[in-house]
Scaffold this motif. Structure first.
Motif, short mmCIF file in Angstrom:
data_model
loop_
_atom_site.label_atom_id
_atom_site.label_comp_id
_atom_site.label_asym_id
_atom_site.label_seq_id
_atom_site.Cartn_x
_atom_site.Cartn_y
_atom_site.Cartn_z
N ILE A 7 124.44 75.35 -2.82
CA ILE A 7 123.87 75.75 -4.11
C ILE A 7 124.28 74.70 -5.14
O ILE A 7 125.46 74.42 -5.31
N GLN A 8 123.28 74.11 -5.79
CA GLN A 8 123.54 73.06 -6.77
C GLN A 8 122.74 73.33 -8.04
O GLN A 8 121.61 73.82 -7.98
N TRP A 9 123.34 72.98 -9.18
CA TRP A 9 122.62 73.07 -10.44
C TRP A 9 121.62 71.92 -10.52
O TRP A 9 121.95 70.78 -10.18
N TYR A 16 119.72 76.97 -10.56
CA TYR A 16 120.45 76.64 -9.34
C TYR A 16 119.46 76.57 -8.19
O TYR A 16 118.63 77.48 -8.03
N VAL A 18 118.81 76.01 -3.94
CA VAL A 18 119.49 76.33 -2.68
C VAL A 18 118.92 75.51 -1.54
O VAL A 18 117.70 75.40 -1.39
N PRO A 29 114.62 72.11 -1.56
CA PRO A 29 115.34 73.37 -1.54
C PRO A 29 114.41 74.52 -1.21
O PRO A 29 113.21 74.46 -1.45
N HIS A 32 115.85 79.43 -5.24
CA HIS A 32 116.59 79.10 -6.45
C HIS A 32 117.05 80.37 -7.14
O HIS A 32 116.75 81.48 -6.69
N TYR A 36 124.19 81.49 -10.47
CA TYR A 36 124.73 81.17 -9.15
C TYR A 36 124.62 82.40 -8.23
O TYR A 36 124.21 82.28 -7.08
N ALA A 39 121.08 82.91 -7.08
CA ALA A 39 120.74 81.89 -6.08
C ALA A 39 121.34 82.26 -4.72
O ALA A 39 120.68 82.13 -3.69
N LEU A 40 122.59 82.74 -4.72
CA LEU A 40 123.23 83.14 -3.46
C LEU A 40 122.51 84.33 -2.84
O LEU A 40 122.25 84.34 -1.63
N ALA A 43 119.35 83.09 -1.37
CA ALA A 43 119.64 82.31 -0.17
C ALA A 43 119.87 83.22 1.03
O ALA A 43 119.37 82.96 2.13
#
Length: 74
Positions: A7-9, A16, A18, A29, A32, A36, A39-40, A43
């Motif tokens: 996970i990145q901004w 975020y 994914v 990705p 998103h 965070y 996004a998790l 994901a």
């Protein structure tokens, strides 16, 4: 199996993003989230759907990539 979730901004997307690097055959990705945590959650949902699809299609699941040795803290 334990799969990697990255996970990145993203400044460009202002959210975020994914990546699921073990699944090389999907667009990255793959999802998103505004936070965070969102996004998790997204994901995990995508990962569950991918696993269900692989199993339904009788395709082998990708082998999860792992780090070599555990990191030791001094």
């Amino acid at each position: 199996m334990k799969y990697t979730i990255v996970i990145q901004w993203s400044e460009e997307d202002d959210c975020y993003v994914v990546l699921l690097p073990d699944f090389t055959n999907i667009m990255q990705p793959c999802t998103h989230g505004e936070t965070y945590e969102e996004a998790l959650k997204n994901a995990q949902e995508v990962l569950e759907m991918l696993i269900e699809t692989y199993l339904a299609d009788d395709e082998p699941l990708p082998e999860p990539k792992t780090l070599g040795k555990s990191l030791e803290v001094a």
